[in-house]
Design a protein around this motif. Structure first.
Motif, PDB file in Angstrom:
ATOM      1  N   TYR A   1       0.854  -1.187   0.000  1.00 58.91           N
ATOM      2  CA  TYR A   1       0.000   0.000   0.000  1.00 58.91           C
ATOM      3  C   TYR A   1       0.888   1.235   0.000  1.00 58.91           C
ATOM      4  N   ILE A   2       0.626   2.179  -0.909  1.00 62.98           N
ATOM      5  CA  ILE A   2       1.388   3.437  -0.977  1.00 62.98           C
ATOM      6  C   ILE A   2       0.410   4.600  -0.907  1.00 62.98           C
TER       7      ILE A   2
ATOM      8  N   LEU B   1      -2.324   6.092  -3.285  1.00 62.16           N
ATOM      9  CA  LEU B   1      -1.675   6.190  -4.593  1.00 62.16           C
ATOM     10  C   LEU B   1      -1.661   4.832  -5.295  1.00 62.16           C
ATOM     11  N   LEU B   2      -1.435   3.773  -4.516  1.00 63.36           N
ATOM     12  CA  LEU B   2      -1.298   2.452  -5.128  1.00 63.36           C
ATOM     13  C   LEU B   2      -1.501   1.367  -4.078  1.00 63.36           C
ATOM     14  N   TYR B   3      -2.134   0.245  -4.471  1.00 64.95           N
ATOM     15  CA  TYR B   3      -2.240  -0.918  -3.591  1.00 64.95           C
ATOM     16  C   TYR B   3      -2.421  -2.149  -4.466  1.00 64.95           C
TER      17      TYR B   3
ATOM     18  N   ALA C   1       5.374   0.508   7.865  1.00 68.36           N
ATOM     19  CA  ALA C   1       5.159   1.718   7.062  1.00 68.36           C
ATOM     20  C   ALA C   1       6.459   2.510   7.039  1.00 68.36           C
ATOM     21  N   THR C   2       6.981   2.765   5.846  1.00 70.96           N
ATOM     22  CA  THR C   2       8.261   3.455   5.702  1.00 70.96           C
ATOM     23  C   THR C   2       8.065   4.739   4.902  1.00 70.96           C
ATOM     24  N   PRO C   3       8.311   5.913   5.493  1.00 67.55           N
ATOM     25  CA  PRO C   3       8.198   7.175   4.747  1.00 67.55           C
ATOM     26  C   PRO C   3       9.429   7.415   3.878  1.00 67.55           C
TER      27      PRO C   3
ATOM     28  N   SER D   1       3.784   1.017   2.651  1.00 69.29           N
ATOM     29  CA  SER D   1       3.441   0.059   3.714  1.00 69.29           C
ATOM     30  C   SER D   1       3.414  -1.345   3.125  1.00 69.29           C
ATOM     31  N   ASN D   2       4.082  -2.287   3.804  1.00 77.80           N
ATOM     32  CA  ASN D   2       3.950  -3.677   3.382  1.00 77.80           C
ATOM     33  C   ASN D   2       3.316  -4.486   4.512  1.00 77.80           C
TER      34      ASN D   2
END
Length: 443
Positions: free
Chosen positions: A3-4, A12-14, A74-76, A89-90
């Protein structure tokens, strides 16, 4: 699951795996931000929301309401001002307790990889290099360029138009810690009778109109780097003079008798096949050997598709900061952009995202903002329109190739609104297109 979201938590994207694990429907996912999903009670916690708030990576285990358990990281990702660009996020399904330890370790390793890559990107941005990439091939190229920067041997950069040869040349210069300037010249954009005086300078009275002496670009680049772009277009008569400069580190101005020492790092670049030009007697073999001491070939964007989405979000974020208008990309648009072949490479990508940003009338860039070249990539060739006609089959190969090239360029020009659009489709620099249009007598 993947998930972005952007820096406000909007999607934005998943992928399908994320929907299956979290139990969130497509409509709900597309309509609300991740923060709103938590506030509405759709999910117990929003890891991306925590990462946005704290500006730090965040991991936890979530018991979703559909009965599944997932470990979420979740990584910014940040820009050069250390502001968040987007959050990745993975989610790993750890419903089966026996796999918990394995999943935790894999996620930890993946998180470390994200942080390592983020540090690399941040480091490049802080050095004002603006190298944005995810692909292994580009990582190898940057590593190679860093090693080459430690010596003064000539470097030859190869690759299609728009892949970033000028950016890489500037990177090598800065990594070299030279005291002098980085001086760039496009060998194909300056008429032959002016190019020699631009490169080597001239003395007063050297020719009509030379009312004062002028130093050339080689002198300006003393103790620095000179970047000779489109080296394949360097006139044959000037190639021997360039060879002498490389061998002797001396130049002589037009109309002058005194030689001057110049200590410069020479970086040349081309999208042409120099070996083929050598066979055609259009490029000197000895100059090719001297320039090709160290060479780097930058792959086209279509061969490193991992870089496309990262570049898209980076340029979109730059537009947001410049024009103070927040816009997102629809997932259908993103899919189309990733599938596209990008004949104009990064230059085309940058132009396309800027065009869509300004064309979009809403906060979301939709499929209707995509140009025809991406929606129907084969339409530019047409169907049975005689594009590749060359009806005279008795022509020598060289003349037939020239006739085809003229017809092909003229056809693309007639279907594109601007010269830049045409250059992007053809995958050449606009200066190359202008020269070919002139030489082939295309109206």
């Amino acid at each position: 699951g993947l998930y972005i979201c952007d820096n406000k938590g909007y999607t934005l994207l998943y992928n399908r795996a994320f929907l299956d694990i979290s139990g969130i429907s497509i409509d709900t996912m597309n309509q609300y931000s991740t923060i709103e999903l938590h506030q509405m009670g759709v999910v117990p916690i929003s890891c991306a929301g925590v990462a946005i708030k704290t500006k730090q990576p965040y991991s936890t285990i979530i018991d979703y309401y559909n009965g599944k358990k997932g470990i979420v990281t979740a990584t910014p990702f940040y820009d050069q001002y250390e502001e968040i660009l987007f959050v990745v996020s993975n989610v790993r399904d750890i419903t089966e307790i026996n796999n918990l330890q394995k999943e935790l370790e894999e996620t930890r390793q993946e998180n470390l990889a994200y942080q390592h890559e983020l540090q690399k990107i941040q480091g490049e941005l802080k050095n004002n290099q603006q190298f944005i990439y995810r692909s292994k091939s580009m990582h190898q190229i940057i590593s190679l360029a860093s090693r080459f920067a430690k010596n003064d041997s000539p470097i030859l950069l190869l690759g299609e138009s728009g892949v970033g040869k000028d950016v890489l040349a500037n990177y090598i210069h800065k990594k070299s810690n030279k005291n002098g300037e980085f001086v760039k010249i496009n060998c194909g954009a300056i008429p032959e009778h002016l190019l020699e005086s631009e490169l080597f300078g001239y003395e007063k009275g050297a020719f009509t109109g030379a009312n004062a002496k002028k130093e050339g670009l080689f002198e300006m680049a003393h103790e620095g780097t000179i970047f000779l772009d489109e080296i394949g277009d360097l006139p044959y008569s000037l190639q021997v003079k360039l060879l002498n400069v490389i061998q002797d580190s001396k130049i002589r101005r037009l109309g002058g008798t005194e030689t001057r020492d110049v200590h410069v790092r020479i970086i040349a670049a081309t999208n042409c096949n120099l070996e083929q030009l050598v066979e055609q007697k259009k490029f000197r073999l000895d100059l090719f050997y001297r320039l090709n001491v160290l060479s780097i070939t930058i792959p086209p964007l279509r061969e490193r598709r991992e870089d496309i989405s990262v570049l898209l979000f980076f340029y979109l974020e730059k537009l947001k900061k410049k024009y103070k208008e927040d816009k997102k990309i629809d997932t259908q648009v993103l899919d189309k952009l990733i599938e596209y072949e990008w004949p104009g490479n990064i230059r085309e990508l940058k132009n396309i995202i800027e065009r869509m940003y300004h064309m979009s009338e809403s906060e979301k860039i939709s499929i209707k903002e995509l140009p025809p070249s991406i929606l129907n990539p084969k339409s530019i060739q047409g169907q049975n329109n005689g594009l590749i006609s060359v009806s005279n089959t008795t022509l020598p190969l060289k003349e037939a190739v020239a006739e085809f090239e003229k017809e092909y360029i003229a056809n693309v020009l007639s279907k594109t609104p601007t010269m830049q659009d045409c250059a992007n489709i053809l995958g050449v620099n606009i200066s190359t297109l202008v020269r070919k249009k002139r030489n082939l007598l295309i109206k």
